[in-house]
Design an enzyme around this catalytic site. Structure first.
Site, PDB file in Angstrom:
ATOM      1  CE1 TYR A 294       0.784   0.132   4.426  1.00 12.33           C
ATOM      2  CE2 TYR A 294      -1.192  -1.212   4.690  1.00 12.33           C
ATOM      3  CZ  TYR A 294      -0.046  -0.631   5.219  1.00 12.33           C
ATOM      4  OH  TYR A 294       0.264  -0.829   6.541  1.00 12.33           O
TER       5      TYR A 294
ATOM      6  CE  LYS B  31       5.164  -1.052   7.052  1.00 14.17           C
ATOM      7  NZ  LYS B  31       6.222  -1.816   7.714  1.00 14.17           N
TER       8      LYS B  31
END
Ligand code: HXC
Length: 263
Positions: free
Chosen positions: A152, A167
């Site tokens: 994602y 991330k």
């Protein structure tokens, strides 16, 4: 002795730090590196969990050490690296597996909630990478750094904006340092697991109907195992991957693909 993909002794004489190594994928990676000969230092916030994990590793004749660490605190991270060097004499691999996440509508996410996740995932990964990288440079033997990310980071992930942004930052950091630090012979890569059957994740699909719904989104029709993630991580950290640098290795049964209108 469990099956391992790489020859036993691949990491003999080396030391690896695994943050988030007390449970889940982090623990699986620590165990696999240990089975392959490494001395593993597992770091995490919960001392009892770390001690249990170390006991389990020692039962398998793995040299393991627990160092309680909150990766959000740069001083604790420095101490983790210093203590690792003082105890084992060297540092060869760092695995950034510590993470925190929760699902929330973005308009309901508080500043503290954002910071709790971003400080762990993005800042914590940088603090650990910086502290370990500086030691690897000083040692002059090179090194390997592997961070756990999530797809994602590039697809977007509604209701996890904090984790998605963090991330994505780790992916960008990985690609940047892979170039900057290659001349020190430090390889920097990412491992991107899909849905994995860990104790922490299992409650998400405890309901069989929900498990079925989620599996239907994964082309191979099942969740990944911790062992599969650990073997992929070991490969990326091993000499077999000496030419792999700045790569984000996706291991998800094709889950992030196949979202086209015809699928
Ligand atoms: C809304 C929440 C929340 C929730 C915490 N907060 N949980 N807000 N919904 N479910 C908010 C709190 O209200 C608080 O803000 C702020 O976050 C800090 O919360 P604390 O509990 O004080 O922080 P802390 O103890 O540091 O907790 C860190 C944490 C926690 C990340 C929030 O969930 C954690 O430690 N989790 C570790 C385990 C974990 O998440 N594993 C998943 C990793 S796997 P206020 O404003 O109230 O002060 C992964 C991939 C999963 O990341 C992919 C599937 C989606």
């Amino acid at each position: 002795m469990a099956q391992t993909m790489l020859p036993s002794g691949t990491f003999q004489g080396e030391t690896a730090i695994v943050t988030g190594g007390g449970s889940g994928i982090g623990f699986g990676i620590a165990r696999e590196l240990g089975r392959l000969g490494a001395t593993v230092v597992i770091a995490g916030r919960k001392p009892e969990r770390l001690e249990q994990a170390v006991a389990q590793l020692k039962d398998e004749d793995i040299r393991a050490l627990a160092i309680p660490t909150d990766v959000r605190d740069p001083a604790q991270v420095e101490a983790l690296v210093d203590q690792t060097l003082a105890t084992t004499g060297r540092l060869d691999c760092l695995v950034n597996a510590a993470a925190g996440n929760f699902v929330v509508d973005s308009e309901k996410l508080s500043v503290n909630g954002w910071n709790a996740v971003v400080n762990t995932v993005l800042n914590g990964t940088f603090y650990c990478t910086r502290a370990a990288g500086l030691k690897m440079i000083e040692q002059g033997r090179g090194g390997r750094i592997l961070s756990i990310v999530a797809s994602y980071a590039w697809t977007g992930g509604p209701r996890t904006v904090h984790s998605v942004a963090a991330k994505a930052g780790v992916v960008a950091m990985t690609r940047t340092l892979a170039v900057e630090w290659a001349h020190y012979r430090i390889r920097v890569n990412g491992l991107c697991p899909g849905p994995t059957d860990t104790e922490g994740a299992r409650p998400l699909w405890a309901d069989p109907a929900e498990a079925q719904r989620l599996k239907a989104k994964i082309p191979v029709g099942r969740f990944g195992t911790v062992e599969e993630m650990a073997q992929a991580a070991s490969y990326l950290l091993s000499p077999y991957a000496d030419f792999v640098n700045g790569e984000i290795f996706v291991i998800d049964g094709g889950e992030w693909l196949g979202k086209g209108l015809t699928s």
